[in-house]
Design a protein around this motif. Structure first.
Motif, short mmCIF file in Angstrom:
data_model
loop_
_atom_site.label_atom_id
_atom_site.label_comp_id
_atom_site.label_asym_id
_atom_site.label_seq_id
_atom_site.Cartn_x
_atom_site.Cartn_y
_atom_site.Cartn_z
N THR A 145 -9.45 -4.10 -11.01
CA THR A 145 -8.51 -3.09 -11.35
C THR A 145 -8.84 -1.81 -10.29
O THR A 145 -9.70 -1.58 -9.69
CB THR A 145 -8.77 -2.32 -12.73
OG1 THR A 145 -7.84 -1.50 -13.18
CG2 THR A 145 -10.21 -1.94 -13.04
N LEU A 146 -7.38 -1.11 -10.06
CA LEU A 146 -7.83 -0.17 -9.19
C LEU A 146 -7.58 1.09 -9.91
O LEU A 146 -7.35 2.31 -9.28
CB LEU A 146 -6.41 -0.11 -8.31
CG LEU A 146 -6.18 -1.45 -7.53
CD1 LEU A 146 -4.85 -1.45 -6.77
CD2 LEU A 146 -7.48 -1.83 -6.68
N ALA A 147 -7.81 1.31 -11.26
CA ALA A 147 -7.61 2.57 -12.27
C ALA A 147 -8.90 3.40 -11.56
O ALA A 147 -8.43 4.85 -11.51
CB ALA A 147 -7.74 2.24 -13.33
N ASP A 148 -9.83 3.20 -11.21
CA ASP A 148 -11.01 4.05 -10.78
C ASP A 148 -11.05 4.16 -9.02
O ASP A 148 -12.02 4.84 -8.83
CB ASP A 148 -12.43 3.66 -11.37
CG ASP A 148 -12.79 2.27 -10.76
OD1 ASP A 148 -11.77 1.43 -10.46
OD2 ASP A 148 -13.85 1.75 -10.81
N ILE A 149 -10.08 3.86 -8.59
CA ILE A 149 -10.03 3.86 -7.13
C ILE A 149 -8.88 4.73 -6.75
O ILE A 149 -9.29 5.53 -5.95
CB ILE A 149 -9.84 2.39 -6.56
CG1 ILE A 149 -11.11 1.67 -6.43
CG2 ILE A 149 -9.75 2.60 -4.98
CD1 ILE A 149 -11.22 0.09 -6.25
N VAL A 150 -7.64 4.66 -7.21
CA VAL A 150 -6.68 5.21 -6.72
C VAL A 150 -6.56 6.64 -7.23
O VAL A 150 -7.10 6.96 -8.39
CB VAL A 150 -5.19 4.47 -6.85
CG1 VAL A 150 -5.28 3.13 -6.25
CG2 VAL A 150 -4.97 4.42 -8.24
N HIS A 151 -5.95 7.37 -6.47
CA HIS A 151 -5.50 8.80 -6.90
C HIS A 151 -4.15 9.33 -6.80
O HIS A 151 -3.37 8.62 -6.06
CB HIS A 151 -6.26 9.93 -6.25
CG HIS A 151 -8.03 9.57 -6.23
ND1 HIS A 151 -8.54 8.93 -5.52
CD2 HIS A 151 -8.94 9.95 -7.13
CE1 HIS A 151 -9.81 8.85 -5.84
NE2 HIS A 151 -10.01 9.39 -6.79
N LYS A 152 -3.77 10.17 -7.66
CA LYS A 152 -2.31 10.48 -7.82
C LYS A 152 -1.76 11.01 -6.41
O LYS A 152 -0.64 10.53 -6.00
CB LYS A 152 -2.08 11.71 -8.90
CG LYS A 152 -0.89 12.13 -8.82
CD LYS A 152 -0.53 13.35 -9.94
CE LYS A 152 0.83 13.76 -10.31
NZ LYS A 152 0.76 14.60 -11.09
N GLU A 153 -2.58 11.75 -5.60
CA GLU A 153 -2.12 12.12 -4.34
C GLU A 153 -2.07 11.12 -3.23
O GLU A 153 -1.37 11.40 -2.28
CB GLU A 153 -2.93 13.00 -3.72
CG GLU A 153 -4.69 12.92 -3.60
CD GLU A 153 -5.37 12.94 -5.06
OE1 GLU A 153 -6.76 13.12 -5.00
OE2 GLU A 153 -4.76 13.29 -5.95
N ASP A 154 -2.52 9.90 -3.49
CA ASP A 154 -2.41 8.84 -2.64
C ASP A 154 -0.79 8.15 -2.78
O ASP A 154 -0.51 7.38 -1.85
CB ASP A 154 -3.40 7.54 -2.96
CG ASP A 154 -4.88 7.99 -2.57
OD1 ASP A 154 -5.10 8.81 -1.78
OD2 ASP A 154 -5.59 7.66 -3.59
N PHE A 155 -0.04 8.60 -3.64
CA PHE A 155 1.07 7.99 -4.12
C PHE A 155 2.54 8.92 -3.81
O PHE A 155 2.18 10.17 -4.11
CB PHE A 155 1.20 7.36 -5.24
CG PHE A 155 0.41 6.13 -5.40
CD1 PHE A 155 0.73 4.91 -4.99
CD2 PHE A 155 -1.14 6.40 -5.80
CE1 PHE A 155 -0.06 3.72 -5.38
CE2 PHE A 155 -1.76 5.35 -5.64
CZ PHE A 155 -1.57 4.14 -5.51
N VAL A 156 3.44 8.42 -3.26
CA VAL A 156 4.80 9.15 -3.49
C VAL A 156 5.58 8.75 -4.78
O VAL A 156 5.71 7.62 -5.23
CB VAL A 156 5.68 8.65 -2.51
CG1 VAL A 156 7.21 9.47 -2.63
CG2 VAL A 156 5.27 9.09 -1.21
N LEU A 157 5.55 9.80 -5.70
CA LEU A 157 5.78 9.52 -7.13
C LEU A 157 7.26 10.05 -7.32
O LEU A 157 7.83 11.06 -6.78
CB LEU A 157 4.76 10.13 -7.92
CG LEU A 157 3.37 9.58 -7.87
CD1 LEU A 157 2.56 10.20 -8.87
CD2 LEU A 157 3.32 8.07 -8.17
#
Length: 309
Positions: free
Chosen positions: A91-103
């Motif tokens: 799972t990537l839940a504990d790896i990725v952060h909101k600022e890593d993505f264009v939302l």
């Protein structure tokens, strides 16, 4: 002592092991029939039924409590398994952060790509040209493991499928992952809740096991005593005239003790004694060779569980 709970769960009890505040051996050596629990004035059938009912209730409760605990533990393990493994599967839940993505963009989307370590340079040189409409200099390394790294890349939604295909041709694997803050939060909260539930269930279950191990052991020994009485009456008749005793030989002397007992009590059952003296002897109508049958009444109390306490 390891106690099996269902097919997978094992709980380790830190037992010394005690029954009614004394260790098992002391309880056995000082055994007295519990007149309050199992009054001897009632018929043997009633005593046996009371013992069976007690053990059955303990077994039913154990299955019920174990099922609840194991369901929580199993669900927690399934979630925890998703947090281990390589970047392709975990799972990537504990790896990725909101600022890593264009939302919240109608046209742009951020993908996460697993790149082998040996291909880092190739990725940096080629990701912008894998398809049209890739945002220049948008890639970022956000996580690594022993095999590779997890990169983000931003591109226009309409070229997403083409980018995935071209990436696969170059040994770059696009994970099917789209950032959803609410979903990721729910996943973390569920794991925390299951961990808390497991901890809350474990203490009471452990205490219940300790108490009911004692109750089950006491009932088991009463059943042994009951069987000794019934078998002795069946063998030697009435009025009751026999002596029950406990013997605890060490492993090296077990055979010698058996030989002595057979010699002393062979007059009680000459047929059984003869079959023991000649194990290969075939006596019509009797099948003694595969059974623990002796000229005296014998029941084994297996305390091998003490070896693991």
């Amino acid at each position: 002592k390891a106690i099996q709970l269902g097919d997978s769960e094992i709980i380790f009890l830190n037992l010394s092991i005690y029954v009614l505040s004394v260790d098992l051996i002391s309880y056995l050596m000082r055994f007295e029939w519990d007149m309050a629990k199992y009054p001897i004035k009632q018929p043997l059938k009633n005593i046996a039924e009371a013992l069976t009912k007690q053990i059955t209730q303990i077994e039913t409760d154990l299955k019920s409590r174990a099922e609840v605990y194991n369901n929580i533990k199993g669900n927690l393990q399934n979630l925890e398994k998703r947090t281990v493994g390589n970047l392709l599967t975990r799972t990537l839940a504990d790896i990725v952060h909101k600022e890593d993505f264009v939302l919240n963009s109608e046209y742009l989307i951020t993908l996460v790509v697993v790149v082998p370590k040996s291909n880092y340079t190739q990725w940096q040189k080629t990701y912008e040209s894998l398809s049209d409409m890739v945002v220049p200099r948008s890639t970022k390394l956000i996580a690594e493991d022993a095999e590779g790294g997890l990169f983000t890349v931003t591109l226009f939604r309409k070229v997403m499928d083409d980018f995935k295909a071209k990436a696969r041709e170059n040994r770059f694997i696009v994970r099917e992952f789209y950032f959803d803050e609410r979903e990721l939060k729910c996943e973390k909260e569920e794991m925390m809740k299951l961990a808390s539930d497991k901890k809350q269930q474990y203490g009471p279950l452990l205490r219940w096991l300790k108490v009911n191990f004692s109750e089950a052991f006491v009932a088991w020994i009463h059943i042994k005593a009951l069987r000794v009485f019934v078998e002795s009456v069946l063998r030697y008749g009435l009025p009751v005239n026999f002596q029950a005793m406990l013997l605890q030989p060490n492993k090296k002397s077990s055979k010698r003790l058996r030989d002595v007992l057979n010699a002393v009590f062979k007059h009680l059952d000459e047929v059984a004694a003869a079959s023991i003296m000649d194990a290969g002897m075939d006596i019509p109508g009797l099948q003694l060779s595969n059974q623990e049958y002796y000229p005296y009444v014998y029941f084994k109390i297996d305390l091998s569980l003490l070896e693991y306490s």
